[in-house]
Design an enzyme around this catalytic site. Structure first.
Site, PDB file in Angstrom:
ATOM      1  N   THR A 227     -46.895 -25.498  19.606  1.00  0.00           N
ATOM      2  CA  THR A 227     -47.253 -24.500  20.605  1.00  0.00           C
ATOM      3  C   THR A 227     -48.703 -24.098  20.338  1.00  0.00           C
ATOM      4  OG1 THR A 227     -46.826 -22.265  21.391  1.00  0.00           O
ATOM      5  CG2 THR A 227     -46.090 -22.735  19.163  1.00  0.00           C
TER       6      THR A 227
ATOM      7  N   GLU B 109     -40.846 -21.472  20.644  1.00  0.00           N
ATOM      8  CA  GLU B 109     -40.126 -21.082  19.428  1.00  0.00           C
ATOM      9  C   GLU B 109     -38.651 -20.786  19.704  1.00  0.00           C
ATOM     10  OE1 GLU B 109     -43.009 -20.019  20.440  1.00  0.00           O
ATOM     11  OE2 GLU B 109     -44.395 -19.547  18.818  1.00  0.00           O
TER      12      GLU B 109
ATOM     13  N   LYS C 160     -55.362  -1.234  27.759  1.00  0.00           N
ATOM     14  CA  LYS C 160     -55.151   0.130  27.277  1.00  0.00           C
ATOM     15  C   LYS C 160     -56.193   1.038  27.895  1.00  0.00           C
ATOM     16  CE  LYS C 160     -52.704  -0.802  23.071  1.00  0.00           C
ATOM     17  NZ  LYS C 160     -53.010  -1.723  21.996  1.00  0.00           N
TER      18      LYS C 160
ATOM     19  N   TRP D 148     -50.799   2.253  28.504  1.00  0.00           N
ATOM     20  CA  TRP D 148     -50.787   0.818  28.781  1.00  0.00           C
ATOM     21  C   TRP D 148     -50.626   0.544  30.270  1.00  0.00           C
ATOM     22  CZ3 TRP D 148     -47.384  -2.027  24.589  1.00  0.00           C
ATOM     23  CH2 TRP D 148     -47.981  -1.848  23.334  1.00  0.00           C
TER      24      TRP D 148
END
Ligand code: AMP
Length: 542
Positions: free
Chosen positions: A185, A330, A439, A444
């Site tokens: 990856t 993963e 941010k 956020w």
């Protein structure tokens, strides 16, 4: 007291045996360079896998050594998957879209002994070969008539090798923890990391993806895996389809071509498919252009990146159910699927539009939690967002030939690098990659939500949102837009007005930049790092 049941290793050899015996006549159809529509059966496929296993045995490799592949989705690649893994070797699928230096790193790090390549990748391999001294041979996935005249040293012809090999081969009994496949990856920084799948993890993942609210596969299905076999094993389709007895249609190197996809769907009566948003955009563009339809297609999975609402709504008009899937290399890769379409009638249009784009519920076998900066679990209320962590039997416990790092800092959990919310019904929604989150004044802002909204504008072809420095708020969102070809008039004011009333005012981007093209990485996702570099000197004041 222990149960008294047989202890049978869960290997993918079981899948092969099952398909050969029970679904021997089911078809596998492929587009290849040397045949626009190759077709044969599972029985023939696995007989050829035995021939290939004999070829591999002749090379005298040690158990667990790696066979690399640089190949599209087709039947020869499938044979290589099974012949290598089921004879005790590891099938290392390599993403040809990575940079040559990354490919050299990967091949050498994995210590690939032989590499099986599609003829399309010969020019690439000619560049790589001198840098990969450990590779003993390069096998071209074609027949003698289509063999290239030159290439790197020890260039072999796949069909010639098979023709000379016996069809008799006894598959060895493997341990279910033996490795069967390897996929790297590529983060945006640092070297690619290898994920080493075991027979057991691959088998359990395939089982889980077949469930009705995941991919829902059965022997009545005809599946078109558009997601590449070089990227997380085509989301397990090469294992789950033979397990279910579904017919497979492999698009070869035509996976980004809407016209070919449409023809394959209609001529082969495809019922289910899976791919990243980009391929669905290509198919939908072709359907619009040709006034085409895809009546056999019942359901698609969109994953790998956030799904724009426009894709789902356009498929609604074609009678195709869109399911969003989320996962990672993963995670083999599937972690969650959004099958909310079944509950469509319980929601208003606006509520459903919001719900259907979420990444969905974890599939059984995957456990999730969201945590704050101190590692404390956050509530599943659909509002609180934090780092998403996962665990389960098909999730990597560490990377190949690397000590466990930050992603595995908490024992037993894997930190995905995604930021998410989870609601009371268990629907998870990705709001950002941790490093992409914006941010603003300590709060956020979700770049994914803003991108979804931007791409739902009919005159927007593609959009991305990145955070840029702001003197007062530290960061503010900058919207980057590719206009539809027929909409040169689309301007910044119209674009920003589109957000009003749809998100909180302070989420609305501060500015819009129009570009011809947005950069993409090797797996087709927007490359935000490249965008941030492109707009490194951007100043809102200016
Ligand atoms: P890869 O390992 O290359 O498949 O990339 C995995 C990453 O892709 C995830 O960690 C997410 O950031 C992103 N991703 C995958 N599926 C989705 C989805 N449905 N929505 C948003 N992001 C996604």
């Amino acid at each position: 007291m222990q149960g008294l049941m047989m202890d049978m290793p869960l290997t993918i050899t079981m899948i092969m045996r099952h398909a050969e015996q029970v679904f021997g006549q089911r078809e596998i159809v492929s587009v290849t360079r040397d045949n626009p529509r190759h077709r044969y059966t599972y029985r023939e496929a696995f007989a050829r896998a035995r021939r290939l296993a004999n070829v591999l045995a002749g090379w005298q490799l040690a158990k667990g050594e790696r066979i690399g592949t640089l190949a599209w989705n087709d039947y020869r690649h499938l044979e290589t998957y099974y012949a290598s893994a089921c004879s005790g070797l590891v099938c290392h699928t390599i993403n040809p879209r990575l940079f040559p230096e990354q490919l050299v790193y990967i091949i050498n790090h994995a210590e690939d002994r032989y590499i099986f390549l599609d003829p399309d990748f010969l020019p690439l391999v000619e560049k790589l070969a001198p840098e990969c001294p450990g590779v003993k041979g390069w096998v071209v996935l074609t027949d003698a008539a289509h063999m290239p005249e030159s290439g790197p040293e020890n260039l072999l012809c796949y069909e010639n090798l098979l023709a000379d090999a016996s069809e008799q081969y006894d598959w060895p009994q493997l341990d279910e923890q033996d490795a069967c496949a390897l996929c790297y990856t590529s983060g945006t920084t640092g070297n690619p990391k290898g994920v080493l799948y075991s027979h057991r993890s691959t088998m359990l993942h395939a089982y889980a993806t077949m469930m009705p609210d995941a991919m829902g596969l059965s022997s009545r299905d005809v599946v078109l895996p558009i997601v590449p076999m070089f990227h997380v094993n085509a989301w397990g389709n090469p294992y789950s389809c033979p397990m279910a007895g579904a017919k497979i249609v492999f698009p070869g190197n035509r996976m980004g071509d809407g016209e070919t996809l449409c023809a394959l769907i209609n001529e082969e009566q495809v019922t289910k498919s899976a791919g990243v948003p980009t391929v669905w955009l290509a198919l939908q563009a072709w359907l619009r252009k040709s006034s085409g339809s895809v009546p056999s297609l019942g359901q698609i999975i969109v994953g790998g990146a956030a799904c724009p609402l426009s894709i789902a709504e356009e498929f609604d008009r074609h009678g195709v159910e869109t399911r969003v899937g989320w996962g990672m290399t993963e995670m083999s890769p599937l972690g969650s699927v959004n099958a909310s379409f079944a509950e469509r009638d319980s929601y208003s249009d606006a509520e459903f539009a919001r719900l259907r784009l979420k990444a969905g519920r974890p599939i059984f076998g995957v456990e999730m939690k969201i945590v704050d900066d101190h590692g404390e679990s956050l509530p599943w209320d659909g509002e609180a967002y934090g780092s998403l962590k996962v665990r389960g039997p098909w999730i990597a416990s560490q990377y190949f030939r690397q000590e466990p790092g930050d992603a595995h800092a908490e024992p037993g959990w894997f930190e995905t690098g995604d930021v998410a919310t989870i609601d009371t019904d268990g629907y998870m929604a990705i709001t950002d990659r941790t490093k992409d989150v914006i941010k603003s004044g300590g709060e956020w802002i979700s770049s994914i939500e803003l991108e979804n909204l931007a791409t739902s504008h009919p005159k927007v072809a593609e959009a991305a949102v990145i955070g840029r420095e702001h003197p007062k708020w530290s960061e503010r969102p900058l919207l980057i837009v590719v206009r539809e070809a027929d909409a040169p008039e689309l301007d910044a004011d119209t674009m920003l007005a589109w957000f009003r009333g749809k998100v909180a005012d302070w989420w609305i981007p501060d500015a819009v930049e129009f570009v011809e093209e947005i950069p993409h990485g090797a797996t087709g996702k927007i490359n935000k790092l490249a965008l941030r570099e492109q707009f490194a000197d951007y100043s809102f004041a200016g």
